[in-house]
Design a protein around this motif. Structure first.
Motif, mmCIF file in Angstrom:
data_model
loop_
_atom_site.group_PDB
_atom_site.id
_atom_site.type_symbol
_atom_site.label_atom_id
_atom_site.label_comp_id
_atom_site.label_asym_id
_atom_site.label_seq_id
_atom_site.Cartn_x
_atom_site.Cartn_y
_atom_site.Cartn_z
ATOM 1 N N GLU A 21 -0.956 0.763 10.153
ATOM 2 C CA GLU A 21 -0.213 -0.491 10.207
ATOM 3 C C GLU A 21 1.062 -0.408 9.371
ATOM 4 O O GLU A 21 1.946 -1.227 9.509
ATOM 5 C CB GLU A 21 -1.091 -1.636 9.702
ATOM 6 N N GLY A 22 1.133 0.563 8.457
ATOM 7 C CA GLY A 22 2.322 0.756 7.636
ATOM 8 C C GLY A 22 1.994 0.798 6.156
ATOM 9 O O GLY A 22 1.064 0.139 5.693
ATOM 10 N N LYS A 23 2.774 1.578 5.412
ATOM 11 C CA LYS A 23 2.545 1.748 3.973
ATOM 12 C C LYS A 23 2.908 0.515 3.158
ATOM 13 O O LYS A 23 2.582 0.445 1.979
ATOM 14 C CB LYS A 23 3.341 2.934 3.441
ATOM 15 N N TYR A 24 3.583 -0.443 3.755
ATOM 16 C CA TYR A 24 4.002 -1.625 3.006
ATOM 17 C C TYR A 24 3.222 -2.869 3.417
ATOM 18 O O TYR A 24 3.602 -3.976 3.040
ATOM 19 C CB TYR A 24 5.514 -1.835 3.145
ATOM 20 N N THR A 25 2.127 -2.678 4.142
ATOM 21 C CA THR A 25 1.294 -3.821 4.516
ATOM 22 C C THR A 25 0.381 -4.185 3.346
ATOM 23 O O THR A 25 0.072 -3.345 2.492
ATOM 24 C CB THR A 25 0.432 -3.505 5.750
ATOM 25 N N ASP A 26 -0.042 -5.429 3.323
ATOM 26 C CA ASP A 26 -0.912 -5.892 2.243
ATOM 27 C C ASP A 26 -2.194 -5.065 2.161
ATOM 28 O O ASP A 26 -2.641 -4.714 1.071
ATOM 29 C CB ASP A 26 -1.256 -7.368 2.413
ATOM 30 N N GLY A 27 -2.794 -4.750 3.310
ATOM 31 C CA GLY A 27 -4.050 -3.997 3.318
ATOM 32 C C GLY A 27 -3.900 -2.614 2.710
ATOM 33 O O GLY A 27 -4.743 -2.183 1.922
ATOM 34 N N TYR A 28 -2.832 -1.904 3.071
ATOM 35 C CA TYR A 28 -2.611 -0.565 2.529
ATOM 36 C C TYR A 28 -2.331 -0.628 1.031
ATOM 37 O O TYR A 28 -2.913 0.120 0.247
ATOM 38 C CB TYR A 28 -1.457 0.127 3.255
ATOM 39 N N LEU A 29 -1.454 -1.531 0.627
ATOM 40 C CA LEU A 29 -1.110 -1.637 -0.794
ATOM 41 C C LEU A 29 -2.316 -2.031 -1.640
ATOM 42 O O LEU A 29 -2.499 -1.514 -2.741
ATOM 43 C CB LEU A 29 0.040 -2.625 -0.989
ATOM 44 N N GLU A 30 -3.157 -2.908 -1.124
ATOM 45 C CA GLU A 30 -4.374 -3.275 -1.857
ATOM 46 C C GLU A 30 -5.306 -2.079 -1.996
ATOM 47 O O GLU A 30 -5.886 -1.840 -3.064
ATOM 48 C CB GLU A 30 -5.102 -4.414 -1.153
ATOM 49 N N TYR A 83 -5.321 7.699 -3.166
ATOM 50 C CA TYR A 83 -4.014 8.320 -3.374
ATOM 51 C C TYR A 83 -2.907 7.321 -3.068
ATOM 52 O O TYR A 83 -2.963 6.597 -2.084
ATOM 53 C CB TYR A 83 -3.825 9.532 -2.465
ATOM 54 N N GLY A 84 -1.887 7.319 -3.894
ATOM 55 C CA GLY A 84 -0.739 6.436 -3.705
ATOM 56 C C GLY A 84 0.122 6.487 -4.951
ATOM 57 O O GLY A 84 -0.074 7.329 -5.837
ATOM 58 N N MET A 85 1.043 5.541 -5.046
ATOM 59 C CA MET A 85 1.982 5.587 -6.168
ATOM 60 C C MET A 85 1.309 5.377 -7.511
ATOM 61 O O MET A 85 1.761 5.924 -8.517
ATOM 62 C CB MET A 85 3.126 4.605 -5.954
ATOM 63 N N TRP A 86 0.208 4.638 -7.569
ATOM 64 C CA TRP A 86 -0.454 4.421 -8.855
ATOM 65 C C TRP A 86 -1.197 5.678 -9.311
ATOM 66 O O TRP A 86 -1.132 6.033 -10.479
ATOM 67 C CB TRP A 86 -1.392 3.213 -8.783
ATOM 68 N N SER A 87 -1.897 6.334 -8.402
ATOM 69 C CA SER A 87 -2.579 7.573 -8.801
ATOM 70 C C SER A 87 -1.563 8.660 -9.134
ATOM 71 O O SER A 87 -1.755 9.437 -10.082
ATOM 72 C CB SER A 87 -3.535 8.050 -7.707
ATOM 73 N N SER A 88 -0.463 8.704 -8.404
ATOM 74 C CA SER A 88 0.570 9.723 -8.653
ATOM 75 C C SER A 88 1.208 9.568 -10.023
ATOM 76 O O SER A 88 1.650 10.552 -10.618
ATOM 77 C CB SER A 88 1.648 9.663 -7.572
ATOM 78 N N ALA A 89 1.252 8.342 -10.540
ATOM 79 C CA ALA A 89 1.852 8.099 -11.856
ATOM 80 C C ALA A 89 1.048 8.757 -12.973
ATOM 81 O O ALA A 89 1.548 8.914 -14.082
ATOM 82 C CB ALA A 89 1.961 6.605 -12.111
ATOM 83 N N LEU A 90 -0.187 9.168 -12.679
ATOM 84 C CA LEU A 90 -1.049 9.781 -13.682
ATOM 85 C C LEU A 90 -1.212 11.288 -13.488
ATOM 86 O O LEU A 90 -1.927 11.938 -14.245
ATOM 87 C CB LEU A 90 -2.419 9.100 -13.657
ATOM 88 N N MET A 91 -0.553 11.837 -12.461
ATOM 89 C CA MET A 91 -0.644 13.267 -12.172
ATOM 90 C C MET A 91 0.557 13.999 -12.765
ATOM 91 O O MET A 91 1.684 13.549 -12.629
ATOM 92 C CB MET A 91 -0.647 13.505 -10.658
ATOM 93 N N GLY A 92 0.309 15.115 -13.392
ATOM 94 C CA GLY A 92 1.392 15.924 -13.934
ATOM 95 C C GLY A 92 2.133 16.655 -12.834
ATOM 96 O O GLY A 92 1.697 16.702 -11.682
ATOM 97 N N GLY A 93 3.256 17.262 -13.187
ATOM 98 C CA GLY A 93 4.063 17.976 -12.209
ATOM 99 C C GLY A 93 3.759 19.457 -12.097
ATOM 100 O O GLY A 93 4.237 20.124 -11.191
ATOM 101 N N ASP A 94 2.951 19.993 -13.000
ATOM 102 C CA ASP A 94 2.645 21.421 -12.969
ATOM 103 C C ASP A 94 1.704 21.722 -11.806
ATOM 104 O O ASP A 94 0.644 21.122 -11.669
ATOM 105 C CB ASP A 94 1.994 21.839 -14.289
#
Length: 113
Positions: A21-30, A83-94
């Motif tokens: 339905e899209g990455k910016y839908t309420d269901g996906y973001l929730e 997986y998404g922007m919140w989980s990615s904020a806790l992952m290192g770049g190495d």
């Protein structure tokens, strides 16, 4: 008081269906922004479904709502978020030369927000 946990980000079937339905839908973001915690940890921390929690490690920090995991999907001490922007904020770049950063078994601290 903050407690230490292990975070296991991953994919869910609901994430896959709401992605259509899209990455910016309420269901996906929730789906990608809700932290799942086992019932025992929720009770010990005095949390209820929908409460905000602050989670951080040496890489980053996020504040997200939480909910009780289904049945025995998670043992005490283990957290799950899609997986998404919140989980990615806790992952290192190495990537240790693999092209993919560590995304499982992340040591994090958690406290009610």
């Amino acid at each position: 008081m903050a407690e230490e946990f292990i975070l296991i980000p991953g994919r869910t079937s609901k994430q896959g269906t709401t992605l259509n339905e899209g990455k910016y839908t309420d269901g996906y973001l929730e789906e990608i922004s809700t932290l799942q915690i086992c019932d025992q940890d929720m009770q010990r921390l005095g949390l209820s479904d929908g409460d905000q929690v602050r989670m951080w490690n040496d890489v980053g920090e996020v504040t997200v709502p939480c909910k009780t995991s289904k049945g025995d999907e998670l043992p005490p001490g283990l957290l799950f978020i899609s997986y998404g922007m919140w989980s990615s904020a806790l992952m290192g770049g190495d990537t240790q030369g693999s092209g993919m950063p560590d995304s499982k078994g992340l040591d994090v601290f958690l406290e009610p927000a």
